[in-house]
Structure formats: C-alpha cells, structure tokens
Write a protein that holds these residues in place. Sequence first.
Motif, PDB file in Angstrom:
ATOM      1  N   GLY A  11       1.288  -1.024   0.015  1.00 23.92           N
ATOM      2  CA  GLY A  11      -0.292  -0.009  -0.041  1.00 23.92           C
ATOM      3  C   GLY A  11       0.680   1.181  -0.303  1.00 23.92           C
ATOM      4  O   GLY A  11       0.778   2.427  -0.682  1.00 23.92           O
ATOM      5  N   PHE A  12       1.846   1.264   0.750  1.00 20.27           N
ATOM      6  CA  PHE A  12       2.848   2.709   0.581  1.00 20.27           C
ATOM      7  C   PHE A  12       3.875   2.769  -0.675  1.00 20.27           C
ATOM      8  O   PHE A  12       3.718   3.656  -0.820  1.00 20.27           O
ATOM      9  CB  PHE A  12       3.830   2.170   1.967  1.00 20.27           C
ATOM     10  N   GLY A  13       3.719   1.835  -1.363  1.00 21.12           N
ATOM     11  CA  GLY A  13       4.486   1.956  -2.475  1.00 21.12           C
ATOM     12  C   GLY A  13       3.613   1.852  -3.422  1.00 21.12           C
ATOM     13  O   GLY A  13       3.914   3.025  -3.952  1.00 21.12           O
ATOM     14  N   PHE A  14       1.840   1.828  -3.732  1.00 23.81           N
ATOM     15  CA  PHE A  14       1.325   2.593  -4.463  1.00 23.81           C
ATOM     16  C   PHE A  14       1.181   3.416  -4.168  1.00 23.81           C
ATOM     17  O   PHE A  14       1.056   4.332  -4.795  1.00 23.81           O
ATOM     18  CB  PHE A  14      -0.379   1.455  -4.116  1.00 23.81           C
ATOM     19  N   PHE A  15       1.378   4.262  -2.671  1.00 24.44           N
ATOM     20  CA  PHE A  15       1.114   5.743  -2.225  1.00 24.44           C
ATOM     21  C   PHE A  15       2.411   6.364  -2.726  1.00 24.44           C
ATOM     22  O   PHE A  15       2.391   7.594  -3.982  1.00 24.44           O
ATOM     23  CB  PHE A  15       0.412   5.300  -1.205  1.00 24.44           C
ATOM     24  N   ILE A  16       3.080   6.377  -3.179  1.00 25.06           N
ATOM     25  CA  ILE A  16       4.296   7.026  -3.019  1.00 25.06           C
ATOM     26  C   ILE A  16       4.549   7.120  -4.922  1.00 25.06           C
ATOM     27  O   ILE A  16       4.899   7.897  -5.443  1.00 25.06           O
ATOM     28  CB  ILE A  16       6.113   5.901  -2.599  1.00 25.06           C
ATOM     29  N   ILE A  17       4.219   5.802  -5.786  1.00 25.23           N
ATOM     30  CA  ILE A  17       3.874   6.134  -7.028  1.00 25.23           C
ATOM     31  C   ILE A  17       2.750   6.544  -7.507  1.00 25.23           C
ATOM     32  O   ILE A  17       3.501   7.761  -8.078  1.00 25.23           O
ATOM     33  CB  ILE A  17       4.165   4.846  -7.560  1.00 25.23           C
ATOM     34  N   GLY A  18       2.328   6.702  -6.740  1.00 25.33           N
ATOM     35  CA  GLY A  18       0.809   7.679  -7.069  1.00 25.33           C
ATOM     36  C   GLY A  18       0.987   9.369  -6.626  1.00 25.33           C
ATOM     37  O   GLY A  18       1.548  10.389  -7.839  1.00 25.33           O
ATOM     38  N   LEU A  19       1.772   9.843  -5.848  1.00 26.96           N
ATOM     39  CA  LEU A  19       2.209  10.906  -5.572  1.00 26.96           C
ATOM     40  C   LEU A  19       3.119  11.276  -6.492  1.00 26.96           C
ATOM     41  O   LEU A  19       3.160  12.315  -6.780  1.00 26.96           O
ATOM     42  CB  LEU A  19       2.925  11.031  -4.263  1.00 26.96           C
ATOM     43  N   TRP A  20       4.275  10.373  -6.660  1.00 29.43           N
ATOM     44  CA  TRP A  20       5.105  10.800  -7.800  1.00 29.43           C
ATOM     45  C   TRP A  20       4.629  10.974  -9.286  1.00 29.43           C
ATOM     46  O   TRP A  20       5.584  12.081  -9.493  1.00 29.43           O
ATOM     47  CB  TRP A  20       6.091   9.377  -7.538  1.00 29.43           C
ATOM     48  N   HIS A  21       4.068  10.364  -9.256  1.00 32.77           N
ATOM     49  CA  HIS A  21       3.074  10.780 -10.904  1.00 32.77           C
ATOM     50  C   HIS A  21       2.468  12.027 -11.027  1.00 32.77           C
ATOM     51  O   HIS A  21       2.125  12.849 -11.777  1.00 32.77           O
ATOM     52  CB  HIS A  21       2.313   9.663 -11.269  1.00 32.77           C
ATOM     53  N   LEU A  22       1.509  11.914  -9.469  1.00 30.99           N
ATOM     54  CA  LEU A  22       0.911  13.550  -9.379  1.00 30.99           C
ATOM     55  C   LEU A  22       1.962  15.117  -9.634  1.00 30.99           C
ATOM     56  O   LEU A  22       1.650  15.544  -9.932  1.00 30.99           O
ATOM     57  CB  LEU A  22       0.212  13.262  -8.097  1.00 30.99           C
ATOM     58  N   LEU A  23       3.327  14.730  -8.496  1.00 25.87           N
ATOM     59  CA  LEU A  23       3.551  15.775  -8.353  1.00 25.87           C
ATOM     60  C   LEU A  23       4.892  15.904  -9.884  1.00 25.87           C
ATOM     61  O   LEU A  23       4.921  16.804 -10.227  1.00 25.87           O
ATOM     62  CB  LEU A  23       5.184  15.342  -7.713  1.00 25.87           C
ATOM     63  N   LEU A  39       3.150  10.953 -19.722  1.00 20.62           N
ATOM     64  CA  LEU A  39       4.273   9.564 -19.612  1.00 20.62           C
ATOM     65  C   LEU A  39       3.671   9.175 -18.493  1.00 20.62           C
ATOM     66  O   LEU A  39       3.277   9.483 -17.511  1.00 20.62           O
ATOM     67  CB  LEU A  39       5.775  10.920 -18.630  1.00 20.62           C
ATOM     68  N   PRO A  40       3.689   7.813 -18.742  1.00 21.24           N
ATOM     69  CA  PRO A  40       3.432   6.418 -18.360  1.00 21.24           C
ATOM     70  C   PRO A  40       4.662   6.058 -16.687  1.00 21.24           C
ATOM     71  O   PRO A  40       3.595   5.676 -16.443  1.00 21.24           O
ATOM     72  CB  PRO A  40       3.966   5.978 -18.855  1.00 21.24           C
ATOM     73  N   TRP A  41       5.466   6.935 -17.151  1.00 20.08           N
ATOM     74  CA  TRP A  41       6.803   7.274 -15.816  1.00 20.08           C
ATOM     75  C   TRP A  41       7.756   7.534 -16.386  1.00 20.08           C
ATOM     76  O   TRP A  41       7.477   8.313 -17.399  1.00 20.08           O
ATOM     77  CB  TRP A  41       7.153   5.558 -15.674  1.00 20.08           C
ATOM     78  N   PHE A  42       8.471   8.107 -15.054  1.00 22.89           N
ATOM     79  CA  PHE A  42       9.232   9.726 -15.008  1.00 22.89           C
ATOM     80  C   PHE A  42      10.663   9.431 -14.209  1.00 22.89           C
ATOM     81  O   PHE A  42      11.044   8.314 -13.608  1.00 22.89           O
ATOM     82  CB  PHE A  42       8.250  10.134 -13.973  1.00 22.89           C
ATOM     83  N   PRO A  43      11.256   9.557 -15.435  1.00 18.83           N
ATOM     84  CA  PRO A  43      13.105   9.655 -15.138  1.00 18.83           C
ATOM     85  C   PRO A  43      13.482  10.261 -14.135  1.00 18.83           C
ATOM     86  O   PRO A  43      12.889  10.930 -13.995  1.00 18.83           O
ATOM     87  CB  PRO A  43      13.316   9.472 -16.576  1.00 18.83           C
ATOM     88  N   THR A  44      14.618   9.857 -13.254  1.00 17.82           N
ATOM     89  CA  THR A  44      15.283  11.127 -12.742  1.00 17.82           C
ATOM     90  C   THR A  44      16.390  11.405 -13.272  1.00 17.82           C
ATOM     91  O   THR A  44      17.137  10.908 -14.093  1.00 17.82           O
ATOM     92  CB  THR A  44      15.278  10.145 -11.165  1.00 17.82           C
ATOM     93  N   SER A  45      16.439  11.869 -12.719  1.00 13.98           N
ATOM     94  CA  SER A  45      18.560  12.702 -12.964  1.00 13.98           C
ATOM     95  C   SER A  45      19.470  12.109 -12.725  1.00 13.98           C
ATOM     96  O   SER A  45      20.407  11.761 -14.054  1.00 13.98           O
ATOM     97  CB  SER A  45      18.444  14.139 -12.758  1.00 13.98           C
ATOM     98  N   ARG A  46      19.518  11.148 -12.003  1.00 13.37           N
ATOM     99  CA  ARG A  46      20.945  10.270 -11.968  1.00 13.37           C
ATOM    100  C   ARG A  46      20.575   8.723 -12.311  1.00 13.37           C
ATOM    101  O   ARG A  46      22.179   8.424 -12.754  1.00 13.37           O
ATOM    102  CB  ARG A  46      20.915  10.517  -9.689  1.00 13.37           C
ATOM    103  N   ILE A  47      19.452   8.293 -11.701  1.00 13.70           N
ATOM    104  CA  ILE A  47      19.045   7.028 -12.030  1.00 13.70           C
ATOM    105  C   ILE A  47      17.552   7.129 -12.501  1.00 13.70           C
ATOM    106  O   ILE A  47      16.483   7.280 -12.816  1.00 13.70           O
ATOM    107  CB  ILE A  47      19.151   5.925 -11.179  1.00 13.70           C
ATOM    108  N   LYS A  48      17.643   6.769 -14.536  1.00 10.87           N
ATOM    109  CA  LYS A  48      16.418   7.289 -15.824  1.00 10.87           C
ATOM    110  C   LYS A  48      15.762   6.840 -14.975  1.00 10.87           C
ATOM    111  O   LYS A  48      14.711   6.791 -15.154  1.00 10.87           O
ATOM    112  CB  LYS A  48      17.438   7.136 -16.728  1.00 10.87           C
ATOM    113  N   TYR A  49      16.490   5.480 -14.410  1.00  9.99           N
ATOM    114  CA  TYR A  49      15.089   3.847 -14.407  1.00  9.99           C
ATOM    115  C   TYR A  49      14.802   4.347 -13.376  1.00  9.99           C
ATOM    116  O   TYR A  49      13.978   2.976 -12.375  1.00  9.99           O
ATOM    117  CB  TYR A  49      15.151   2.449 -14.960  1.00  9.99           C
TER     118      TYR A  49
END
Length: 307
Positions: A11-23, A39-49
């Motif tokens: 549940g915490f994992g789903f919440f973090i992914i949802g919040l990450w996408h919302l932001l 976008l279906p997923w979002f890359p980060t500056s240091r670790i793309k995936y």
Amino acid sequence: MGSLVGHVVPGFGFFIIGLWHLLNHTKLHALHPKSYTSLPWFPTSRIKYLELYLIILGCSMSISMELFIGPTRHQPLDPDGTIPSNHLHNFEHSNISLTFLTYALLSILLDKLDPPAKTGLTHLLAAVAFGQQLLIFHLHSADHMGVEGRYHWLLQIAISTSLLTTLLGINYHKSFLNSFVRSTSVMLQGVWLMVMGYMLWTPSLIPKGCFMNLEEGHKVVRCHGEEALERAKSLVNIQFSWYVLGVTIFAVIVYLVMVKLYHEKIEYQSLSKFVLDDDEDDVEAQKKANNNNKIEEPKSFLQIGRS
C-alpha cells in the motif's frame, strides 16, 4: 498479503508511486501547459529508470514473500506438487506482482529500443497490470461476504479508475485531468490497502460485535450475527467515503501548491528575460549613440578649422 505487513508495505508503495506521478504530471503541466503530454513513468536525473527499478524490486520481494518466505515449508506446493487451498491466495497475490514486474521490465526494454509506439504500448502494459489486479481481486479466493470482502470490493473501485484512466491515456495523452485522476486513484489504492492492513489485523480496531478467527492458517474477521456484520460493513463504507474525500483534498492541495511554485518560477524567468532584453536594447542604443557622436565630432572639428 493476508497480514498487516502484507497490506501496509505494498500500500505504501502504491501511494508513493501515485504521489510521484501526481507531482511530476503537475510540474510538467505547469511548465508546459500547451504542449503537455502524459508520460507513463518518469525518469530521474541520476538514475533514469529508478521508478521502474523500485517496482521491480518491490514486486520481486512480494513474490518471494508469498511463495517462498511466508509458507512454512518455504514453498507453496503440497508434496504431490498440487496447490493447497490455503495457498491459493498466495498465488493470486504473486500473479499481481508478476504482472507489474513484467510491466516494469518491458517498459525499460521499450525505452531502450525506442519503437514508434513506445508510449502507447507502455500505457497498454500498465493497463494490463491494473486489469490483472482488478480481475484477481474480483475473483479472490478469500471471503467475499464478510468484512474483508467489503474492503476488497471497495478497493476494486480505485483499481477500476486506474485501469480506465490508463486506457484513456493511450489516445488522450495530452489530457492533464486524465493523468491527475489516474495518479490520485493509484494513491487511493495505496491508502486503502494500508487502511485494510491496520483495520483487519489490529484486534483493537475490529468493529464491535466482531472478532478475529483463525481459518486455514490465516486470521479472518468474523461477526456475531447478521446485525453485527451489517454494521461492520457500513462502517467500512463510511471509512472509504472519508478516505476518498481526504485523498481528493490532498491531491488538489498538492496541485495548487505545485502550480503556484512553478508558475512563480516561470514568471521570474520571464521577468529576468524581459530585463535582460531591455539591458541589451540599452546597450545597443548606447553603442549607436556613441558611434553617431564619433562621426559627428570630426565634422564639427573640420567646420571650426575652416572657419
């Protein structure tokens, strides 16, 4: 799953992914409102995936817990190689994790190969994962009539919303509202899973007139009589309505804060550019004035000399 930790952690994992996408969706839309594309997923500056790696890690741990670490014999099969009834839900839960694991792996592959339909196919893979999740919870081998069944039934509303908005994202990838609803529904899934974990496996939170009963190696909430059961289900309905409202308010507040933050940043950048352009114009004007003065001064000198 089937325990407090088994619901709270995913549940915490789903919440973090949802919040990450919302932001990220809000930031992207605030910076580029006219050219926004979901976008279906979002890359980060240091670790793309990083997002996809975390999904792979979480799903792998979930499968290991369900099939190898959790069972008493550290494997879910009977001696004759068949699946026992008390381990059916382990396979059901691990199938959900396997589908999201497949989504993450294939998303990385699609991004590396970069085919023309990359974005659409990635959305489709996510939709398949949500569809598999909805199917398994709908046909879950656990109790459908009791308190836990009501929690699962309401969870399907959030999953259905995630599935529908993900499918719509294939054609309506420029719709920010569609992405906003999808992100919020994923957050709601996470919140509701965490609520399930605490409410179903914390004795002090069991509704009045109900108790925890050990059945086939798992603790299940049972109630004394039909009246107590209906009261417990009604309480679950009320809880769900509160959490839907709470998550909605939270999502809108996050949106307003992000828009204000990045809108001010855009205005500051625009103002800086305006001032810079004015300075450049002043410099150019000063250069022209100096050149004119240089040209005019010799003429005046010659005229004085001739006179």
